[in-house]
Motif scaffolding. Structure first.
Motif, mmCIF file in Angstrom:
data_model
loop_
_atom_site.group_PDB
_atom_site.id
_atom_site.type_symbol
_atom_site.label_atom_id
_atom_site.label_comp_id
_atom_site.label_asym_id
_atom_site.label_seq_id
_atom_site.Cartn_x
_atom_site.Cartn_y
_atom_site.Cartn_z
ATOM 1 N N UNK A 60 0.838 -1.193 0.000
ATOM 2 C CA UNK A 60 0.000 0.000 0.000
ATOM 3 C C UNK A 60 0.874 1.244 0.000
ATOM 4 N N UNK A 61 0.475 2.227 -0.807
ATOM 5 C CA UNK A 61 1.107 3.547 -0.769
ATOM 6 C C UNK A 61 0.004 4.589 -0.822
ATOM 7 N N UNK A 62 0.066 5.537 0.090
ATOM 8 C CA UNK A 62 -0.920 6.604 0.156
ATOM 9 C C UNK A 62 -0.168 7.917 0.334
ATOM 10 N N UNK A 63 0.055 8.626 -0.773
ATOM 11 C CA UNK A 63 0.850 9.854 -0.702
ATOM 12 C C UNK A 63 0.111 10.984 0.002
ATOM 13 N N UNK A 64 -1.202 10.971 0.008
ATOM 14 C CA UNK A 64 -1.946 12.009 0.733
ATOM 15 C C UNK A 64 -1.865 11.791 2.231
#
Length: 144
Positions: A60-64
């Motif tokens: 998982x990647x969530x830049x926000x």
């Protein structure tokens, strides 16, 4: 091959690690202190985290939200153990306390994966590697 050498390179860089300046120590107009508008967190820390964890599969990647979660990774030199990390970027400024690493570790006991402790030094080293890489990225952007 290069991606697997990142942790070893990082260990060498870690020895020369210097602390990030506190908020009050930054000059006005400092690039690292500027608010990031394209993503929700400091872009140097975000890129440095992705670079540092590039040898591990990502779940998982969530830049926000500033969260990166890896999948289980087993070092080929220690196949009886595996690790998984969650990195959270907590601020839009490039600061030492703006990145937090949490790790899970399991060891194989008779074919079953059993939870084992992750030392604080392990997560601290990973945080230091990320911070060092972020500083290098920042210096490169200023010099370039």
């Amino acid at each position: 091959m290069f991606r697997r050498s990142i942790p070893l390179l990082g260990m060498a860089v870690l020895l020369s690690l210097t602390a990030c300046a506190g908020k009050g120590d930054r000059p006005k107009g400092d690039l690292a202190a500027s608010k990031v508008t394209t993503i929700g967190v400091n872009s140097y820390l975000w890129r440095a985290t992705l670079d540092t964890l590039s040898f591990m599969p990502l779940v998982q990647t969530d830049s926000n939200g500033g969260v990166i979660v890896t999948d289980w990774y087993a070092n080929p030199q220690a196949p009886g153990e595996r690790v998984k990390f969650t990195v959270t970027i907590l601020d839009q400024d490039l600061r030492a306390d703006a990145v937090r690493v949490a790790g899970l570790r399991e060891v194989n006991r008779n074919g079953q994966w059993v939870t084992a402790p992750v030392t604080a030094a392990t997560t601290q080293k990973l945080e230091d590697l990320i911070l060092t890489r972020a500083r290098d990225l920042r210096r490169s952007s200023i010099a370039g």
